[in-house]
Design a protein around this motif. Structure first.
Motif, PDB file in Angstrom:
ATOM      1  N   TYR A  70       0.824  -1.217   0.000  1.00  0.00           N
ATOM      2  CA  TYR A  70       0.000   0.000   0.000  1.00  0.00           C
ATOM      3  C   TYR A  70       0.853   1.260   0.000  1.00  0.00           C
ATOM      4  CZ  TYR A  70      -3.605   3.384   1.112  1.00  0.00           C
ATOM      5  OH  TYR A  70      -4.446   4.473   1.064  1.00  0.00           O
ATOM      6  N   LYS A 107      -5.858   3.151   5.484  1.00  0.00           N
ATOM      7  CA  LYS A 107      -5.716   2.756   4.085  1.00  0.00           C
ATOM      8  C   LYS A 107      -7.048   2.939   3.376  1.00  0.00           C
ATOM      9  CE  LYS A 107      -2.206  -0.831   4.846  1.00  0.00           C
ATOM     10  NZ  LYS A 107      -1.867  -2.263   4.629  1.00  0.00           N
ATOM     11  N   ILE A 109      -8.760   1.475   0.211  1.00  0.00           N
ATOM     12  CA  ILE A 109      -8.704   0.464  -0.841  1.00  0.00           C
ATOM     13  C   ILE A 109      -9.868   0.677  -1.797  1.00  0.00           C
ATOM     14  CG2 ILE A 109      -8.631  -1.992  -1.358  1.00  0.00           C
ATOM     15  CD1 ILE A 109      -6.276  -1.000   0.352  1.00  0.00           C
ATOM     16  N   SER A 274     -10.620  -6.463   1.939  1.00  0.00           N
ATOM     17  CA  SER A 274     -10.978  -5.223   1.245  1.00  0.00           C
ATOM     18  C   SER A 274     -10.481  -5.250  -0.192  1.00  0.00           C
ATOM     19  CB  SER A 274     -10.370  -4.026   1.988  1.00  0.00           C
ATOM     20  OG  SER A 274     -10.882  -3.937   3.300  1.00  0.00           O
ATOM     21  N   GLU A 275      -9.351  -5.905  -0.430  1.00  0.00           N
ATOM     22  CA  GLU A 275      -8.761  -5.942  -1.765  1.00  0.00           C
ATOM     23  C   GLU A 275      -9.462  -6.912  -2.710  1.00  0.00           C
ATOM     24  OE1 GLU A 275      -5.615  -4.845   1.259  1.00  0.00           O
ATOM     25  OE2 GLU A 275      -7.157  -6.402   1.074  1.00  0.00           O
ATOM     26  N   SER A 332      -5.971  -6.456 -10.045  1.00  0.00           N
ATOM     27  CA  SER A 332      -7.418  -6.620 -10.038  1.00  0.00           C
ATOM     28  C   SER A 332      -8.151  -5.504 -10.755  1.00  0.00           C
ATOM     29  CB  SER A 332      -7.926  -6.679  -8.590  1.00  0.00           C
ATOM     30  OG  SER A 332      -7.933  -5.378  -8.022  1.00  0.00           O
ATOM     31  N   LEU A 336      -5.682  -2.466  -8.429  1.00  0.00           N
ATOM     32  CA  LEU A 336      -4.487  -2.849  -7.677  1.00  0.00           C
ATOM     33  C   LEU A 336      -3.587  -3.657  -8.598  1.00  0.00           C
ATOM     34  CD1 LEU A 336      -6.256  -3.979  -4.370  1.00  0.00           C
ATOM     35  CD2 LEU A 336      -5.252  -1.744  -4.879  1.00  0.00           C
ATOM     36  N   TYR A 339      -0.031  -6.311  -6.292  1.00  0.00           N
ATOM     37  CA  TYR A 339      -0.207  -5.748  -4.955  1.00  0.00           C
ATOM     38  C   TYR A 339      -0.021  -6.827  -3.898  1.00  0.00           C
ATOM     39  CZ  TYR A 339      -2.472  -3.097  -1.178  1.00  0.00           C
ATOM     40  OH  TYR A 339      -2.749  -2.440  -0.007  1.00  0.00           O
ATOM     41  N   ILE A 341      -0.887  -8.210  -0.656  1.00  0.00           N
ATOM     42  CA  ILE A 341      -1.962  -8.046   0.330  1.00  0.00           C
ATOM     43  C   ILE A 341      -1.483  -8.341   1.748  1.00  0.00           C
ATOM     44  CG2 ILE A 341      -3.760  -8.553  -1.364  1.00  0.00           C
ATOM     45  CD1 ILE A 341      -3.969 -11.343  -0.081  1.00  0.00           C
TER      46      ILE A 341
END
Length: 499
Positions: A70, A107, A109, A274-275, A332, A336, A339, A341
Motif C-alpha cells: 500500500y 488505508k 482500498i 478489502s482488496e 485486479s 491494484l 499488490y 496483500i
C-alpha cells in the motif's frame, strides 16, 4: 419446505456447473483475466506509466510492474482519493474500503463497479456450493445473522467510504432481507460491546439458522447470549446448523464453539478482504478454499522464504506447488497492480486450486532465523490442547530476546477458557509440536540458542481489554497471532494473571 428452499437447489446446481467449468480450465481462465485487466487499464495513468499498451505477455508485465504494497501504491491512491478519475482504473471507484494499517495509517482500498459484484457473488456461491454438496437448503427459511461493521458510509470527493463489511451490508439480496439480522438500527451502533448486547436482545427469541462473522467476535456474542438465557446456543437456536466465518483460523476456536453451542454444526470458511474476495470453502470433505480464478483478479506468488530478496521470483498458478508458503500478489479490476496483500498462503491442492491462509508475511517470529509462522503456532497449540483437555479463548506469541535470566525464548500469551492442570506440561507439549512444525526452531532449541517456550496466562477478557484500549474492539479487527517485537506482549504483560 418453502418455495425459497426448493428454488435454492436448482440454483445451487447451476452455480456448481459454472464453477466447475472455470475451475476445470484454470490456466485459460487466468490468462483471460490477465489480458482483460491489461486492456481495460491501458489508458489509465497507471497503465500509461507502465506501458500497458506494449504488454502482450506475462513476462512483459513482470518487467514493467514491480511488486508494491500500500505504501508504494499510495501516490496513485492519494490522487484517486482527491477525486481524480482514470488513475488506477477507468473512471472513479464506487467506494473506498477504509482499513487501519499498522504502518501506513488509514488505508483507502478502491472498490469499483467491476470489482464490487465479486464480493457479493463469492459469498453467495459459497452458500450455494454447500447446498449442492449437502442437499441442505432448509436453513434459508430461518433467520440469518451477520456480525459486521457499521453500514453507515461517509462521502469523500464524490466517493463513499466505510468498512468493507459495512459496504457489503448494502448489497444483501432482496430475497434475504426479511431473514437478515440484526436490524439496520442495531447494525449502525458504533460501540462494539453495546452493539453485541443489542444484538443479543434482538435475536435471543428468534429462529436463527445461520450465524456468520469473525470467530473471536462471534464467541463474544455466544457468551453474552448464554449469560442472558442460561442455555447453550444450540438450545436457544434449535435450528442453527451452519456457521460461516472468515478472517482467522477457526480451529483454535472450534472446541470452545462446540461447547458454547452444545453440539457440532457445519461450517463454511471464507477468505474475503478489502482488496478482493479471494477464496471460499467449496467442499466439506476437502481441506482448503477454492481460489477464485474468474473474479477479476490475476494472481502471482512468491515463495515466502525469498520474498525479501532483492529480486524475488514471481510465478503464476501454473508453477505453484502444494505445501509451500507463498506471499500472494494480486492485480485486479479494482485497480491494484502486483499488490502485496500481506497474507501468506499454502496450496492444499492444484486440481482444483485450493489454498489455506498460513499467516502474514510481516507477522512472524524470526529473532534467531527460525521464521515461525501463524499456521505453525496454531497447529502446535491445537495438537497440545487435544492431549491436555484444555480450552483456549485467545492467544498470541512474541519473542523474549533479553530475559532476566537464562536463554531467550518464545513467550506465549494465552487466555484460557479451561486452564491446564499444569501449565509447564502444556508448554513442553506445545514446544515439542512446534519443533515438529519448524525444523529451524528445533535446531535452535537443540543447539541451546533458545530455551523452550514459556506461557504467560492472560486474565479473563484480557485480550478484549487490550483490543478496546487500542480502539480495535470488534468489527473486522483481528489480533496478530505472531509479532517479531514486544509491543503487544508488553501491553498484555500488564493484563497477565502473574502481574
Amino acid at each position: 419446505m418453502s418455495i425459497k428452499s426448493l428454488l435454492a437447489k436448482p440454483f445451487a446446481y447451476f452455480t456448481y456447473l459454472t464453477i466447475k467449468k472455470w475451475a476445470g480450465q484454470p490456466l485459460k481462465t487466468q490468462e483471460k483475466v490477465f489480458k482483460d485487466l491489461i486492456q481495460q487499464a491501458a489508458n489509465t495513468q497507471f497503465g500509461k506509466d507502465h506501458k500497458f499498451s506494449e504488454i502482450t505477455t506475462y513476462e512483459h508485465f513482470v518487467a514493467r510492474v514491480p511488486i508494491r504494497d500500500y505504501e508504494d501504491l499510495k501516490p496513485y491512491v492519494e490522487r484517486v482519493v482527491a477525486g481524480e478519475s482514470n488513475i488506477l482504473w477507468p473512471e472513479k471507484p464506487l467506494y473506498f474500503a477504509k482499513t487501519s494499517g499498522t504502518t501506513s495509517g488509514a488505508k483507502y482500498i478502491p472498490i469499483t463497479k467491476e470489482s464490487m459484484p465479486n464480493h457479493i457473488k463469492a459469498a453467495r456461491n459459497a452458500i450455494l456450493m454447500y447446498i449442492h454438496e449437502t442437499g441442505n437448503s432448509s436453513f434459508v427459511e430461518g433467520k440469518m445473522i451477520f456480525l459486521q461493521g457499521s453500514p453507515v458510509l461517509k462521502t469523500e470527493n464524490g466517493v463513499q467510504l466505510g468498512r468493507l463489511s459495512g459496504i457489503v451490508a448494502h448489497y444483501v439480496p432482496k430475497y434475504l432481507q426479511k431473514n437478515r439480522m440484526p436490524s439496520w438500527e442495531t447494525n449502525c451502533i458504533d460501540d462494539w460491546e453495546a452493539k453485541v448486547s443489542a444484538i443479543v436482545d434482538e435475536t435471543f427469541s428468534e429462529d436463527l439458522t445461520v450465524i456468520s462473522g469473525i470467530p473471536s467476535w462471534v464467541q463474544m456474542y455466544f457468551e453474552k447470549l448464554q449469560k442472558k438465557t442460561g442455555k447453550p446456543v444450540g438450545d436457544v437456536f434449535k435450528n442453527f446448523n451452519l456457521f460461516i466465518y472468515g478472517g482467522v483460523n477457526y480451529e483454535p476456536y472450534r472446541a470452545k464453539f462446540e461447547d458454547l453451542i452444545g453440539r457440532k454444526v457445519d461450517s463454511i470458511e471464507l477468505y474475503p478482504a478489502s482488496e478482493g474476495f479471494f477464496a471460499f470453502q467449496d467442499c466439506q470433505t476437502e481441506k482448503g478454499m477454492l481460489l477464485q480464478l474468474d473474479s477479476g483478479m490475476f494472481y502471482e506468488f512468491v515463495e515466502a522464504d525469498s520474498f525479501f530478496h532483492e529480486q524475488p521470483k514471481r510465478i503464476t498458478i501454473k508453477d505453484v506447488k502444494v505445501n509451500v508458503n507463498y506471499v500472494m500478489l494480486i492485480s485486479s479490476n479494482a485497480g491494484l497492480w502486483c499488490y502485496n496483500i500481506g497474507d501468506t498462503v499454502q496450496f492444499t491442492s492444484i486440481k482444483p486450486y485450493r489454498i489455506i491462509v498460513s499467516g502474514r508475511i510481516k507477522h512472524f517470529i524470526s529473532g534467531f532465523g527460525e521464521h515461525v509462522i501463524g499456521k505453525e503456532v496454531e497447529c502446535a497449540l491445537q495438537e497440545a490442547m487435544a492431549s491436555e483437555n484444555v480450552s483456549v479463548s485467545e492467544f498470541t506469541v512474541a519473542p523474549q530476546i533479553n530475559p532476566e535470566s537464562g536463554l531467550p525464548y518464545h513467550e506465549w500469551f494465552i487466555e484460557f477458557e479451561k486452564a491446564p492442570e499444569n501449565v509447564s506440561v502444556l508448554s513442553l507439549k506445545i514446544d515439542r509440536a512446534l519443533q515438529e512444525q519448524n525444523s529451524y526452531y528445533r535446531d535452535l532449541i537443540e543447539g541451546k540458542v533458545l530455551q523452550p517456550l514459556k506461557i504467560t496466562t492472560v486474565q479473563n477478557n484480557g485480550f478484549q481489554q487490550y483490543m478496546k484500549s487500542i480502539g480495535k474492539l470488534g468489527g473486522q479487527n483481528k489480533l496478530p497471532r505472531l509479532s517479531n517485537d514486544r509491543k503487544i506482549a508488553d501491553a498484555l504483560q500488564k493484563l497477565s494473571v502473574e502481574k
